[in-house]
Design an enzyme around this catalytic site. Structure first.
Site, PDB file in Angstrom:
ATOM      1  N   CYS A   1       0.819  -1.216   0.000  1.00  0.00           N
ATOM      2  CA  CYS A   1       0.000   0.000   0.000  1.00  0.00           C
ATOM      3  C   CYS A   1       0.848   1.259   0.000  1.00  0.00           C
ATOM      4  CB  CYS A   1      -0.884   0.021   1.232  1.00  0.00           C
ATOM      5  SG  CYS A   1      -1.555  -1.559   1.574  1.00  0.00           S
TER       6      CYS A   1
ATOM      7  N   ARG B   1       5.982  -8.764   0.628  1.00  0.00           N
ATOM      8  CA  ARG B   1       5.748  -7.958  -0.581  1.00  0.00           C
ATOM      9  C   ARG B   1       6.387  -6.578  -0.508  1.00  0.00           C
ATOM     10  NH1 ARG B   1      -0.508  -8.985  -1.659  1.00  0.00           N
ATOM     11  NH2 ARG B   1      -0.346  -9.496   0.550  1.00  0.00           N
TER      12      ARG B   1
END
Ligand code: SAJ
Length: 446
Positions: free
Chosen positions: A258, A358
């Site tokens: 994000c 990630r």
């Protein structure tokens, strides 16, 4: 037929069925919350193994399927697929578009579609809505469309999903009314806003705020370092101000799906509207540079320790070259040395106590080290496989065979006292040791 009235009735008596497309770190907790609240919930996934794993959990009211045709059976469809960026930082909406196409093919009168994936302002109306309109149904009369940003914070035990206020919008008034009715049944506080564009910008702005502030503290940390001040102490003391300050701490770079990603959605759409968000761009550059700073610091430590005889002379030839690299600062050059310096990364997840690597800065740090001819291995109790390697167990043997340990993520399960006791140089990018152990000579800050 007043589909909205019928839908709201089914929501209020909880006979409405909920479908969630994408059962990842957003969809899964949302599915559990919807099921817990008493809604029959179906998680739509691509992978039969994932379907099997969810069904094996036998969570009341929650099942999973790979059959998109079952979308017809649900009344509310929440789309929670990933919206990453490509290598060139351009938005990658492939998963979102694919999900919308599948929903559109199965759309029937009376359904509410809610996008939860983080997208640039305008995406719901300009990209999602045209795809749903291919169904031939009329927005606001036969189907409803909302955008409500996810606010999941993986690993955060403090804020349960139902306690995190939910921003909710609608592509038109009936859609917003239906979405507010649904979320009011599963989340304590719902925050309606005037348009889908407003809700889309709320999310992107929240995360851009975080990127800018983390990049700010990483940059000012270099100044603090230069004048011999501990940036963590500065932030902790600044946090005593009861208003107008929110603590952010230096680190090896910003990972996750994000914070390092969403601001590029903002940059891209702002550029399309002729607005140049220079501050956001600069924050992105600072973040992307952080892993290079970590490696640069590591080379300093290794070369200092060689001079002080803390590293055996086998690396002599290499260190002269490493010192040359220092002069080139962040431009690591290819380097072949039979006795390659060895580095052990400790913690490769993108943040503590989670199993998600990630966009982890540890990967970028690894790649830079390898380009410089280092031998890199890692230990992460949450991540057994990473960058084509297996996590090494933290034993005296695996630790002491290295020239430098780099704490890239400070998992709380690591025995740092034991680690320090092995007397190997440790680059602590998370200040997990320095705040308590700054007397030990083998611990180095970022
Ligand atoms: N980080 C720092 N310094 C800090 C805070 C974070 O270097 O002071 C790093 C972390 O190590 C991590 C990255 O930044 O690599 C992102 O950290 P994060 O805590 O924002 O982690 P996310 O992306 O999993 O969670 C965030 C949510 N976190 C918080 O608000 C605390 C929130 O921004 C979003 O709800 C969520 O992502 C999302 O999905 O957008």
């Amino acid at each position: 037929m007043d589909y909205k009235k019928a839908l709201i009735r089914k929501i209020s008596n909880k006979t409405a069925k909920v479908g969630i497309v994408g059962m990842g770190y957003v969809g899964m907790p949302l599915g559990e919350l919807s099921a817990e609240a008493g809604f029959r919930t179906i998680g739509f996934v691509r992978d039969p193994k994932k379907k099997g794993a969810i069904n094996a959990e036998k969570i009341t009211n929650l099942t999973s399927t790979v059959d998109k045709k079952e979308l017809k059976k649900v009344d509310i469809i929440l789309i929670c697929v990933q919206t990453p960026v490509f290598e060139d930082k351009m938005p990658d909406l492939r998963a979102l578009k694919q999900a919308c196409e599948e929903v559109s093919e199965n759309l029937r009168p009376g359904q509410l579609v809610i996008i939860e994936s983080s997208v640039a302002p305008g995406t719901t109306r300009k990209i999602v809505l045209p795809i749903l309109r291919k169904s031939g149904l009329k927005l606001g009369e036969e189907f409803y469309l909302s955008f409500s940003p996810e606010r999941v914070d993986p690993g955060n035990a403090r804020f349960k999903l139902n306690k995190i206020p939910k921003v909710v919008s609608g592509a038109e008034p009936n859609s917003r009314e239906a979405a507010v009715a649904f979320y009011s049944k599963i989340i304590d506080r719902v925050v309606p806003v005037s348009s889908v564009e407003t809700a889309e910008l709320v999310k992107i702005f929240e995360n851009t705020f975080r990127l800018v502030n983390i990049s700010l503290v990483n940059q000012v940390h270099q100044y603090a370092q230069a004048i011999g001040v501990d940036m963590w102490e500065v932030v902790d003391a600044a946090s005593t101000k009861p208003f107008g300050f929110l603590p952010h701490y230096p680190g090896p770079g910003i990972g996750g799906h994000c914070i390092p990603v969403d601001p590029y959605y903002l940059l891209e759409d702002a550029k399309k509207n002729g607005i140049n968000l220079t501050l956001v761009k600069e924050a992105g550059i600072i973040n992307e540079n952080q892993p290079h700073k970590v490696v640069h610091r590591a080379v300093e430590i290794i070369s200092t320790n060689l001079k002080n005889g803390l590293i055996h002379s086998g690396h002599n030839h290499g260190i002269r070259l490493f010192s040359a690299i220092l002069r080139f600062k962040n431009n690591p050059i290819f380097f072949k040395n039979p006795k390659k310096p060895k580095v052990l990364l400790i913690g490769v997840a993108y943040k503590p106590d989670i199993d998600d690597p990630r966009e982890s800065p540890a990967l970028k740090i690894w790649e830079i080290f390898e380009k410089m001819g280092y031998t890199v291995t890692y230990h992460d109790p949450y991540i057994p496989l990473f960058n084509g390697h297996q996590s090494l167990e933290l034993s005296e043997k695996t630790v002491t065979q290295n020239d430098l340990l780099v704490i890239t993520t400070n998992h709380s399960t690591i025995d740092y006292e034991w680690l320090i006791g092995l007397r190997k140089p440790i680059l602590d990018t998370r200040n997990v040791l320095l705040s308590t152990q700054n007397t030990k000579s083998n611990i180095f800050g970022l």
